[in-house]
Design a protein around this motif. Structure first.
Motif, PDB file in Angstrom:
ATOM      1  N   TYR A  61      -1.033 -31.053   2.194  1.00 26.75           N
ATOM      2  CA  TYR A  61      -2.325 -31.470   2.307  1.00 26.75           C
ATOM      3  C   TYR A  61      -2.535 -32.988   1.765  1.00 26.75           C
ATOM      4  N   ARG A  62      -1.699 -33.057   0.631  1.00 25.44           N
ATOM      5  CA  ARG A  62      -1.714 -34.302  -0.149  1.00 25.44           C
ATOM      6  C   ARG A  62      -0.885 -35.461   0.667  1.00 25.44           C
ATOM      7  N   ALA A  63       0.192 -34.959   1.200  1.00 26.36           N
ATOM      8  CA  ALA A  63       0.880 -35.869   1.876  1.00 26.36           C
ATOM      9  C   ALA A  63       0.402 -36.399   2.965  1.00 26.36           C
ATOM     10  N   TYR A  64      -0.640 -35.452   3.775  1.00 27.02           N
ATOM     11  CA  TYR A  64      -1.320 -35.868   4.971  1.00 27.02           C
ATOM     12  C   TYR A  64      -2.333 -36.934   4.516  1.00 27.02           C
ATOM     13  N   VAL A  65      -3.165 -36.651   3.233  1.00 29.56           N
ATOM     14  CA  VAL A  65      -4.295 -37.532   2.967  1.00 29.56           C
ATOM     15  C   VAL A  65      -3.705 -38.783   2.319  1.00 29.56           C
ATOM     16  N   ASP A 113       1.332 -37.512   9.270  1.00 32.17           N
ATOM     17  CA  ASP A 113       0.146 -37.276  10.032  1.00 32.17           C
ATOM     18  C   ASP A 113      -0.070 -35.910  10.420  1.00 32.17           C
ATOM     19  N   LEU A 114      -1.261 -35.609  11.188  1.00 31.75           N
ATOM     20  CA  LEU A 114      -1.417 -34.269  11.166  1.00 31.75           C
ATOM     21  C   LEU A 114      -0.455 -33.372  11.995  1.00 31.75           C
ATOM     22  N   SER A 115       0.088 -34.014  13.125  1.00 30.75           N
ATOM     23  CA  SER A 115       1.380 -33.245  13.976  1.00 30.75           C
ATOM     24  C   SER A 115       2.546 -32.931  12.888  1.00 30.75           C
ATOM     25  N   HIS A 116       2.734 -33.855  11.951  1.00 29.91           N
ATOM     26  CA  HIS A 116       4.046 -33.488  11.262  1.00 29.91           C
ATOM     27  C   HIS A 116       3.469 -32.485  10.246  1.00 29.91           C
ATOM     28  N   ALA A 117       2.512 -32.414   9.832  1.00 33.14           N
ATOM     29  CA  ALA A 117       1.809 -31.137   8.960  1.00 33.14           C
ATOM     30  C   ALA A 117       1.969 -29.961   9.780  1.00 33.14           C
TER      31      ALA A 117
END
Length: 458
Positions: free
Chosen positions: A114-118, A123-127
């Protein structure tokens, strides 16, 4: 998953639940290096490196390795450290508790990602791809997740967004100059551009497969006449005695399901009641109905024939009935009890059915590995797991692309009717739908749903 305070320094054991000697404790946040200094009684340079450190806790002295990463060049985009410790669960818990006492907070599921995304590291697709990789139970799910991580959906949807934006810009420019009688883009050309975008989105949908589809294990049903050795064969395939075996005919009356792990994929292996074509027994009629229902839903059938029988008239009649029931399921033919047979009997059987049979024996395990390979080959050939030519999507992706396509279709109709203002509005809606695939227009509920699937420490 509740919203996290990203100003906290978080900690988790991130080596999973699999028993292992080495455990990994992961720490992320602004105070990471402060916690390390306090815990080890020494300063760690704020740089990417691997350090050997002596861990002293409650009378224990254990050497461990400390991996340090500095913001923004870490997985989370924050200062991050990993402690690699060889020790029992009790020792790891003591270390974990010491960091909590010092002010670190236990991480929630998926909080590191989540922190990597924020922080813009992914991006969200990678998450979502990371989550799917963690949960993958077969090679095909893993390959699909790797495609998603590689940006397969982003590239295709990104091009569509670019094309929509270009068309939208031209239409809105035309509206701005409408009073001056300047044509920026003709109605015909605008409609053609929109149709091209629609075709690309429909092609993306038709050539895609969702993770939900991949994760639904296909069904392989063992069928045949009563007392054909079906239950014994199932036990031999899965390597344990799960189905009741008896010389008495009609032992199996219900549909019994068992999970089968193959080399490249998994499936549900089903032991069904022997089909009896002529019966007035109410229990056998119900057993027949249950068996035929399982057969109708099967991806692959294994039709068993007992090599010790004198003739196969009953079996041929059952096979004829199954041909009207099983639809598109692939059929593998297996002859059972081959330890009691000879080559002439097998030739006679294959001549009667005009099919090649896999010779099996549950007694001495003959043909079991060959049968398992045939099951896997048929599953792949039937498309149950094949994803090599498909774009991997989640249901969220599929929904966004579908909605975008609907808006483009509406935009085409509005352009053709001369309603450019409405067309521009609908194109903006399509653009917004595709933006949902990445970092724009993501509401809190969607984020919670995605990251709640992660395990602690990831």
């Amino acid at each position: 998953m509740s919203i996290r305070n990203i100003n906290d320094t978080i900690i988790a054991v991130s080596s999973g639940t699999t028993p292992c000697i080495k455990k990994i404790i992961r720490i992320s946040g602004d105070k990471t290096f402060n916690f390390l200094q306090s815990f080890f009684g020494r300063e760690f340079p704020k740089q990417k490196q691997i350090s050997s450190a002596l861990l002293k806790i409650e009378g224990f002295e254990i050497e461990c390795f400390v991996y340090t990463f500095v913001s923004p060049n870490s997985y989370t985009g924050e200062d991050l450290a990993e402690l690699h410790v060889c020790g029992c669960d009790e020792l790891i818990q003591k270390i974990f508790s010491k960091f909590l006492e010092a002010g670190a907070r236990a991480a929630l599921g998926g909080e590191f990602t989540y922190r990597a995304y924020v922080n813009g590291k992914i991006d969200l697709s990678h998450a979502e791809a990371i989550a799917e990789m963690i949960e993958s139970s077969n090679q095909f799910q893993l390959e699909a997740a790797q495609k998603l991580f590689g940006g397969s959906i982003e590239k295709k949807a990104g091009q569509a967004r670019k094309d929509i934006l270009e068309l939208l810009s031209l239409i809105e420019a035309g509206l701005d100059f409408s009073a001056e009688d300047i044509e920026i883009i003709s109605r015909k050309k605008a409609a053609q551009s929109a149709e091209k975008i629609l075709n690309a989105l429909n092609e993306l949908l038709s050539g895609s497969i969702t993770f939900e589809q991949i994760s639904q294990a296909p069904t392989v049903v063992i069928t045949g006449a009563a007392n054909a050795g079906k239950s014994s064969l199932l036990n031999a395939i899965i390597g344990e005695n799960r189905s009741i075996v008896s010389d008495q005919s009609g032992t199996t009356r219900d549909v019994l399901e068992h999970w089968l792990k193959l080399e490249k994929c998994d499936c549900v292996l089903v032991d069904s009641a022997g089909v009896i074509t002529q019966t007035k027994d109410p229990l056998q009629i119900l057993a027949n109905q249950a068996a035929l229902k399982a057969i109708a839903d099967a991806t692959v059938l294994i039709f068993c024939a007992d090599i010790t029988k004198e003739n196969y008239n009953e079996d041929l009649e059952i096979m004829k009935q199954l041909g009207q029931t099983h639809g598109s399921a692939a059929t593998i033919f297996a002859v059972t009890k081959c330890d009691l047979s000879n080559d002439e009997k097998i030739k006679m059987l294959e001549g009667s059915f005009k099919e090649k049979f896999i010779e099996t024996s549950s007694q001495n395990k003959t043909g079991i590995e060959e049968l398992k390979k045939a099951i896997e080959l048929n599953l792949i050939q039937r498309g149950s797991f094949e994803t090599s030519d498909k774009t991997a999507l989640t249901e969220r992706h599929k929904s966004a692309v579908s909605e975008a396509a609907k808006n483009i279709e509406n935009a085409i109709a509005e352009i053709q009717n001369g309603n450019e203002e409405i067309a521009a509005y609908v194109l903006r809606n399509a653009l917004q739908e595709l933006s949902r695939l990445e970092t724009e227009h993501i509401d809190e509920a969607i984020l919670d749903n995605i990251f709640s699937k992660f395990c602690i420490g990831k």
